[in-house]
Motif scaffolding. Sequence first.
Motif, PDB file in Angstrom:
ATOM      1  N   ALA A 129     -49.780  -2.642  29.082  1.00  0.00           N
ATOM      2  CA  ALA A 129     -50.259  -2.429  27.719  1.00  0.00           C
ATOM      3  C   ALA A 129     -49.911  -3.617  26.834  1.00  0.00           C
ATOM      4  CB  ALA A 129     -49.654  -1.153  27.146  1.00  0.00           C
ATOM      5  N   THR A 134     -49.166  -1.037  21.096  1.00  0.00           N
ATOM      6  CA  THR A 134     -48.148  -0.007  21.315  1.00  0.00           C
ATOM      7  C   THR A 134     -47.017  -0.040  20.295  1.00  0.00           C
ATOM      8  OG1 THR A 134     -46.938  -1.445  22.845  1.00  0.00           O
ATOM      9  CG2 THR A 134     -48.588   0.031  23.792  1.00  0.00           C
ATOM     10  N   SER A 139     -49.983   5.063  17.134  1.00  0.00           N
ATOM     11  CA  SER A 139     -51.064   4.818  18.082  1.00  0.00           C
ATOM     12  C   SER A 139     -51.209   6.013  19.015  1.00  0.00           C
ATOM     13  CB  SER A 139     -50.778   3.554  18.896  1.00  0.00           C
ATOM     14  OG  SER A 139     -51.565   3.513  20.056  1.00  0.00           O
ATOM     15  N   TYR A 142     -49.822   5.126  22.366  1.00  0.00           N
ATOM     16  CA  TYR A 142     -48.356   5.084  22.392  1.00  0.00           C
ATOM     17  C   TYR A 142     -47.777   6.491  22.424  1.00  0.00           C
ATOM     18  CZ  TYR A 142     -43.569   3.955  21.137  1.00  0.00           C
ATOM     19  OH  TYR A 142     -42.205   3.836  21.140  1.00  0.00           O
ATOM     20  N   GLU A 159     -45.109  -3.496  29.107  1.00  0.00           N
ATOM     21  CA  GLU A 159     -45.709  -3.966  27.857  1.00  0.00           C
ATOM     22  C   GLU A 159     -45.481  -5.464  27.690  1.00  0.00           C
ATOM     23  OE1 GLU A 159     -44.828  -1.644  24.364  1.00  0.00           O
ATOM     24  OE2 GLU A 159     -44.235   0.074  25.602  1.00  0.00           O
TER      25      GLU A 159
END
Length: 322
Positions: A129, A134, A139, A142, A159
């Motif tokens: 991601a 995120t 989000s 998220y 991430e």
Amino acid sequence: MNKNKFEDVLIDIFSDLNVNNFQVEYSIKKFFLCGGEINIANEKTPSFRDRFMRHTAQSYDSIYNAIVLAESFKDYFKENVYTDLLVFERDIANIATLVIIILESPGALVELGMFCNKTDLYKKLIIVANQKHTEHEDSFIYLGPLEYIRRKDPTSVAEYPWNDSVQKNDYDSLEDLCSVINDKIEKYPSSERLKVDNSGHISFLISEIITLCYPILIGEIELIFLALEIEISISQIQRSLYLLNKIGVISSRKYGTSYKFYYPLIKDKKTVRFGGTKSGRKVDSLTLRMAINQSFINETDQLSGRRVNVLKLINSSLLVTV
């Protein structure tokens, strides 16, 4: 209707094997990769997946050579091999070593939605991601699927920051992602007892059958499953053959009118070990292969002649590609 000698030998060999002794060997690594656009001709590298492909091609051959792009399966619906997208996704996940989803395209978001509830697959799942998306805790991604997956398996979510154009810190992120992949592979089991309700295991068994018995027709593969007393539909065999072909494990060659013979592309990797026979004898694959070859090489019937001709063509083509 009398069976030919080739079929007789197949029945004799496989009816003596004990399926409870079968062990799936994860000797062939394949990574299903979904994400943004890949365009090698574009120096601006349009996506993080594109940058990942370039990076592994230069520095991580073992990862690069194991990658199977999602686009490889864009024809899955043709000839009714797959009519159900969910069955297709399940089979892909079962046959893949890893499923790597880079969240940067609508297709990747669909893949995330399909896999987020399959907790049994988290051991082979890596979601990549963008931190730009995120870091905002409101989000949906998220708060939703990513956090759910992360709680179940922290190694399944990675991430990194990236932009639409190449940045200096991309190298560090890509290096770290490769480390995440290698760490995940190290924890992956090297083998597992065959489960007949696992479509991936069935595909690996079909791969081993083809390696042992090639050139072989789909009807003869079905006959072997009957000898093994494993219930399987011809459509499931067709789906496995499609996937094995797409990931570069097997191929096929047409010969004559309606004959399509299957053969292995990776002969030096065992995908299933048979263990002992029902009578307790150790299975020697080389001896079995010789017995199968002898069942058609010196026969004079038309099908045996075609099989011999196809075997010559296969062997010559494999020599060329080595």
